[in-house]
Write an enzyme that holds these catalytic residues in place. Structure first.
Site, short mmCIF file in Angstrom:
data_model
loop_
_atom_site.label_atom_id
_atom_site.label_comp_id
_atom_site.label_asym_id
_atom_site.label_seq_id
_atom_site.Cartn_x
_atom_site.Cartn_y
_atom_site.Cartn_z
N LYS A 55 26.30 -4.54 -1.13
CA LYS A 55 27.78 -4.50 -1.04
C LYS A 55 28.23 -3.87 0.27
CE LYS A 55 27.65 -3.31 -5.91
NZ LYS A 55 27.77 -2.09 -6.73
N ARG A 104 11.18 3.79 3.89
CA ARG A 104 10.73 2.85 4.95
C ARG A 104 11.94 2.08 5.42
NH1 ARG A 104 5.64 -1.19 4.72
NH2 ARG A 104 4.62 0.78 5.21
N HIS A 112 4.41 5.54 11.84
CA HIS A 112 3.97 5.44 10.44
C HIS A 112 3.07 6.66 10.20
CE1 HIS A 112 3.04 3.93 6.60
NE2 HIS A 112 2.68 2.70 6.89
N ARG A 159 0.80 -1.23 0.00
CA ARG A 159 0.00 0.00 0.00
C ARG A 159 0.83 1.28 0.00
NH1 ARG A 159 -2.75 -3.87 1.57
NH2 ARG A 159 -0.76 -4.43 2.44
N THR A 160 1.77 1.36 0.93
CA THR A 160 2.49 2.64 1.08
C THR A 160 3.32 2.92 -0.16
OG1 THR A 160 2.59 2.06 3.42
CG2 THR A 160 3.90 3.94 2.72
N1 CP Z 1 -0.51 -0.14 5.79
C1 CP Z 1 0.73 -0.37 5.27
O1 CP Z 1 1.72 0.26 5.66
O2 CP Z 1 0.76 -1.33 4.31
P1 CP Z 1 2.06 -1.77 3.51
O3 CP Z 1 3.00 -2.39 4.51
O4 CP Z 1 1.59 -2.72 2.46
O5 CP Z 1 2.68 -0.52 2.94
#
Ligand code: CP
Length: 307
Positions: free
Chosen positions: A80, A101, A129, A51-52
Site C-alpha cells: 500500500k 534483508r 552480508h 538459507r539466511t
Molecule cells: N547465502 C545466502 O544469502 O543465501 P540466501 O539468499 O538463500 O539467503
C-alpha cells in the site's frame, strides 16, 4: 555489538568472540536451548532468501525464541506504499530484535539509527552480508584450523556479490598471504577493494581466467552471477563454461587441500560432480549459519555479554 550492519564495524577481536560463542553453542546446545525464552524476533525480508531466512528461523527456535515476520512484501502494507522507515519503527514495537534483508544498500544502517532495538543486516543490495561472512570465517577456521596467512581465490561475480565484499574486508584482518581475483572484466572486483588491499600491504593478483590459478589456493570462494543487480544488458551464456568449476578442473589443479566454498544458491558455477568430492564445503558452510546466527542474536540482545 548491538547491531550487525557491516563487517567494517568489526574489530578482529569482535569476529573472534562471535566465532568462539558459535563454537560453544554448537558443541553445547543444551546449555543454550532456552536462552531466548520470552524473546520475539522479527524477520523482515524485502529480497528472496532460502538459507539466511530459514537458518535465522531455525536458530531462533533452537534457542527457545519466537519468530514473526514476512518474506513476501505483496502480502504486507508495503504493497500500500508504507515506507521502510515506518515499517521498521512499527515492527520494533512488536519485537526484541529485527533481522532484515533489503534491496537498498544502507537500509539496515538506517533502521539501526531510527530504533532502539538491535538490527541485523541479512544482506543489503550489493553492499554487505555480514552474517554470511561470519559463517564463512567459521567454516574456514574449522577446516584450516586458523584464519591467518591463507591464500584465497574469489571466482565469479566479484562486482555485485556482497558476500565477496564482506569476506574480503574481514579476511584483511587475518594477515592473508595472497588474494586472487578471477573474473570476467565486467564482473571484476571494484578498484576500491584493491585500494584497501594496497593500503594494508596485502598481496593480490587479478586474473580473467581460471587457468593454472587454483594450485596455490587454500580456499576457492565461488559466487553466482547476480543477474538481479546487473543493470546493463549483458549476455552471460558465453561466460558460463569459462567460469564453471568441475571435478575435472579441481583434480587437474593437483591441490588436495583446496576447499571450495560458495554462499549458495548455486546456478551453474559448480557442477554437481564436485559435491561428493573432498573439495566441496558449501553445504557444510550453509549449515554453519545456524550456530553463527544463534551467537549473533544472543550477543546483540545482551543475553551473552561481549567481553
Ligand atoms: N547465502 C545466502 O544469502 O543465501 P540466501 O539468499 O538463500 O539467503
Amino acid at each position: 555489538l548491538k547491531n550487525i550492519i557491516s563487517i567494517k564495524d568489526f574489530k578482529k577481536q569482535d569476529l573472534d568472540f562471535v566465532l568462539s560463542i558459535a563454537e560453544d553453542i554448537e558443541q553445547n546446545p543444551n546449555k543454550y536451548k532456552n536462552i531466548l525464552d520470552g524473546k520475539v524476533i522479527s524477520s523482515i525480508f524485502y529480497e528472496p532468501s532460502t538459507r539466511t531466512k530459514l537458518s535465522f528461523d531455525s536458530a531462533i527456535k533452537k534457542l527457545g525464541g519466537k519468530v514473526i515476520g514476512f518474506s513476501d512484501t505483496t502480502t504486507t502494507s508495503v504493497k500500500k506504499g508504507e515506507t521502510f522507515s515506518d515499517t521498521i519503527k512499527m515492527v520494533a514495537g512488536y519485537s526484541d530484535l529485527i533481522v532484515t534483508r533489503t534491496k537498498i544498500e544502507g537500509a539496515p544502517r538506517l533502521a539501526s539509527e531510527i530504533t532502539d532495538i538491535p538490527i541485523i543486516n541479512a544482506g543489503d543490495g550489493r553492499n554487505q552480508h555480514p552474517t554470511q561472512t561470519l559463517l564463512d570465517l567459521y567454516t574456514i577456521k574449522k577446516v584450516k584450523g586458523s584464519l591467518e596467512n591463507l591464500t584465497i581465490g574469489f571466482l565469479g561475480d566479484l562486482k555485485y556479490g556482497r558476500t565477496v565484499h564482506s569476506l574480503l574486508q574481514a579476511i584483511t584482518l587475518y594477515n592473508p598471504k595472497k588474494i586472487k581475483f578471477i573474473a570476467h572484466r565486467f564482473f571484476q572486483i571494484d578498484n576500491s577493494y584493491l585500494a584497501l588491499l594496497k593500503e594494508k600491504n596485502i598481496e593480490f593478483e587479478v586474473f580473467e581466467d581460471i587457468d593454472n590459478n587454483l594450485k596455490d589456493l587454500d580456499v576457492l570462494y565461488v559466487t553466482r552471477t547476480q543477474m538481479e543487480r546487473v543493470a546493463e544488458d549483458i549476455d552471460i551464456e558465453p561466460l558460463k563454461e569459462r567460469y564453471t568449476i568441475t571435478k575435472e578442473i579441481l583434480d587437474k589443479s593437483n591441490n588436495k587441500n583446496l576447499m571450495v566454498m560458495h554462499p549458495l544458491p548455486r546456478v551453474y558455477e559448480i557442477t554437481e560432480d564436485v559435491d561428493a568430492t573432498p573439495y566441496a564445503y558449501y553445504f557444510k558452510q550453509a549449515k554453519n549459519g545456524i550456530p553463527i546466527r544463534q551467537a549473533l542474536m544472543c550477543i546483540c540482545m545482551g543475553v551473552i555479554k561481549h567481553e
